[in-house]
Design a protein around this motif. Structure first.
Motif, PDB file in Angstrom:
ATOM      1  N   ARG A 238       0.866  -1.189   0.000  1.00 45.73           N
ATOM      2  CA  ARG A 238       0.000   0.000   0.000  1.00 45.73           C
ATOM      3  C   ARG A 238       0.900   1.235   0.000  1.00 45.73           C
ATOM      4  O   ARG A 238       1.753   1.382   0.878  1.00 45.73           O
ATOM      5  N   PRO A 242       0.795   5.532   6.586  1.00 49.86           N
ATOM      6  CA  PRO A 242      -0.425   5.810   7.361  1.00 49.86           C
ATOM      7  C   PRO A 242      -0.090   6.668   8.574  1.00 49.86           C
ATOM      8  O   PRO A 242       0.851   6.364   9.317  1.00 49.86           O
ATOM      9  N   SER A 246      -6.881   5.513  12.353  1.00 54.97           N
ATOM     10  CA  SER A 246      -7.650   4.535  11.582  1.00 54.97           C
ATOM     11  C   SER A 246      -6.811   3.933  10.451  1.00 54.97           C
ATOM     12  O   SER A 246      -6.887   2.734  10.171  1.00 54.97           O
ATOM     13  N   ASP A 247      -5.988   4.769   9.797  1.00 51.10           N
ATOM     14  CA  ASP A 247      -5.133   4.265   8.718  1.00 51.10           C
ATOM     15  C   ASP A 247      -4.061   3.324   9.256  1.00 51.10           C
ATOM     16  O   ASP A 247      -3.711   2.315   8.629  1.00 51.10           O
ATOM     17  N   ASN A 250      -5.739   0.086  10.045  1.00 61.29           N
ATOM     18  CA  ASN A 250      -6.062  -0.602   8.800  1.00 61.29           C
ATOM     19  C   ASN A 250      -4.838  -1.307   8.235  1.00 61.29           C
ATOM     20  O   ASN A 250      -4.902  -2.480   7.827  1.00 61.29           O
ATOM     21  N   ARG A 251      -3.689  -0.616   8.230  1.00 61.44           N
ATOM     22  CA  ARG A 251      -2.475  -1.206   7.662  1.00 61.44           C
ATOM     23  C   ARG A 251      -1.966  -2.363   8.528  1.00 61.44           C
ATOM     24  O   ARG A 251      -1.497  -3.382   8.009  1.00 61.44           O
ATOM     25  N   SER A 306     -11.070   1.128   3.292  1.00 56.53           N
ATOM     26  CA  SER A 306     -10.512   0.968   4.628  1.00 56.53           C
ATOM     27  C   SER A 306     -11.035  -0.306   5.266  1.00 56.53           C
ATOM     28  O   SER A 306     -11.960  -0.951   4.756  1.00 56.53           O
TER      29      SER A 306
END
Length: 353
Positions: A238, A242, A246-247, A250-251, A306
């Protein structure tokens, strides 16, 4: 067929008797609602008609796709396509009963929802044994309505290998076709923060993705086909760093649920190298299967989504994912079908070492 829009249509290149069918094994990752992307890939393979699937190794949402496919395949390719369509429509219908209200400013299902953040916070301090003491799981009702597990048990047309994580031992448990029940599929998809562990034969199980997402080794030991096609739902790569909470979450989720698969692919490369470089004595070479590895990666197709969208049951969202899966499968077949049975189309050393 009553499947919707782009999933229906005329037969693909496989309609010609000139092109022989090829048999593969398919490995399906989990990913919640993102499993609808896998539905799209399988739908295109079925429509194309040139591929037969011998074995399916799957985890979580991938397990649901695998079981529904195997059950529908009892009625042929059209039966499998219809079964997958009906299952995901039932998931959408059931999910709307529990869907969180959309925010006025939230114009896309891929956006974070403040109510979802609140729910995540609650799940971090309240266990499912406290929040859901009756252990209600809407997925059970959908599965039992869409799949006749007794009839599936009598089928030997598709070999199923469903992965769940044993809570006590921390090991992967692989359930074969004759062992697959609704409990097995729910165990394979049991996120411990959301659902109570599923008890099977005195042992408790969580989501299989922690130990195998999916596992590959059953496809080497229990099938004849050398071709293993891996459907990656969780992006391996990706772009960008991040920086929001939240990012970052997610990662981390993507990395965690890819780690076991990447480790197993490194082991596959090691075996390939042993055989390629002649390190195995001739009398022992036939004891090792030279697996041909292929993959459909969703790095680009899913990059705008996401982890929050894995909980979406919106029908437009699910069919959008289906169509993205179909598009990727179309391109993959165009460029890789001829390699099946001949060579790997993934450079394991470059991609995973």
């Amino acid at each position: 067929m009553s499947t919707t829009s782009k999933s229906a249509g005329a037969s693909g290149p496989g309609a010609s008797s000139v092109v022989p069918k090829k048999t593969i094994n398919l490995a399906l990752q989990g990913g919640g609602a993102h499993g609808a992307f896998g539905w799209g890939v399988m739908d295109k393979f079925l429509e194309d008609g040139r591929i037969d699937i011998e074995g399916l190794s799957a985890t979580s949402a991938g397990s649901m796709n695998a079981v529904v496919y195997a059950y529908g395949k009892l009625k042929g390719n059209d039966g499998a396509r219809q079964a997958l369509h009906d299952f995901w429509k039932a998931i959408s219908d059931a999910g709307q009963k529990f869907a969180m209200p959309r925010m006025p400013w939230d114009i896309g299902v891929q956006k974070e929802n403040p109510l979802q953040d609140l729910m995540k916070s609650m799940l971090s301090v309240i266990s499912p044994y406290q929040m859901n003491p009756m252990n209600y799981n809407p997925l059970r009702e959908v599965l039992e309505q869409q799949v006749d597990f007794e009839e599936l048990d009598r089928s030997r047309g598709t070999k199923l290998f469903i992965c769940a994580t044993n809570v006590r031992t921390g090991k992967a448990r692989i359930f074969h076709t004759e062992e697959v029940t609704a409990d097995v599929v729910l165990a394979s998809a049991c996120l411990p923060q959301v659902f109570q562990a599923v008890e099977i034969e005195g042992e408790h199980y969580w989501d299989g993705g922690y130990m195998g997402n999916p596992v590959l080794y059953p496809l080497f030991y229990h099938t004849d086909s050398r071709d293993v096609v891996i459907l990656h739902i969780n992006p391996i790569e990706r772009p960008g760093l991040p920086t929001t909470s939240s990012d970052i979450a997610n990662r981390l989720n993507e990395i965690t649920f890819n780690s076991s698969l990447i480790k197993e692919l490194r082991a596959v490369y090691f075996v390939q190298k042993l055989l390629d470089d002649g390190w195995i004595k001739e009398e022992h070479r036939d004891k090792l299967k030279y697996a041909l590895i292929h993959s459909l990666r969703a790095d680009v197709a899913m990059s705008d989504l996401s982890s929050a969208s894995k909980m979406s049951s919106d029908w437009k969202f699910l069919t959008m994912l289906r169509d993205r899966g179909r598009a990727l499968a179309t391109e993959w077949l165009k460029h890789n079908f001829d390699a099946l049975g001949v060579r790997s189309t993934v450079d394991l050393k470059r991609e995973f070492l």
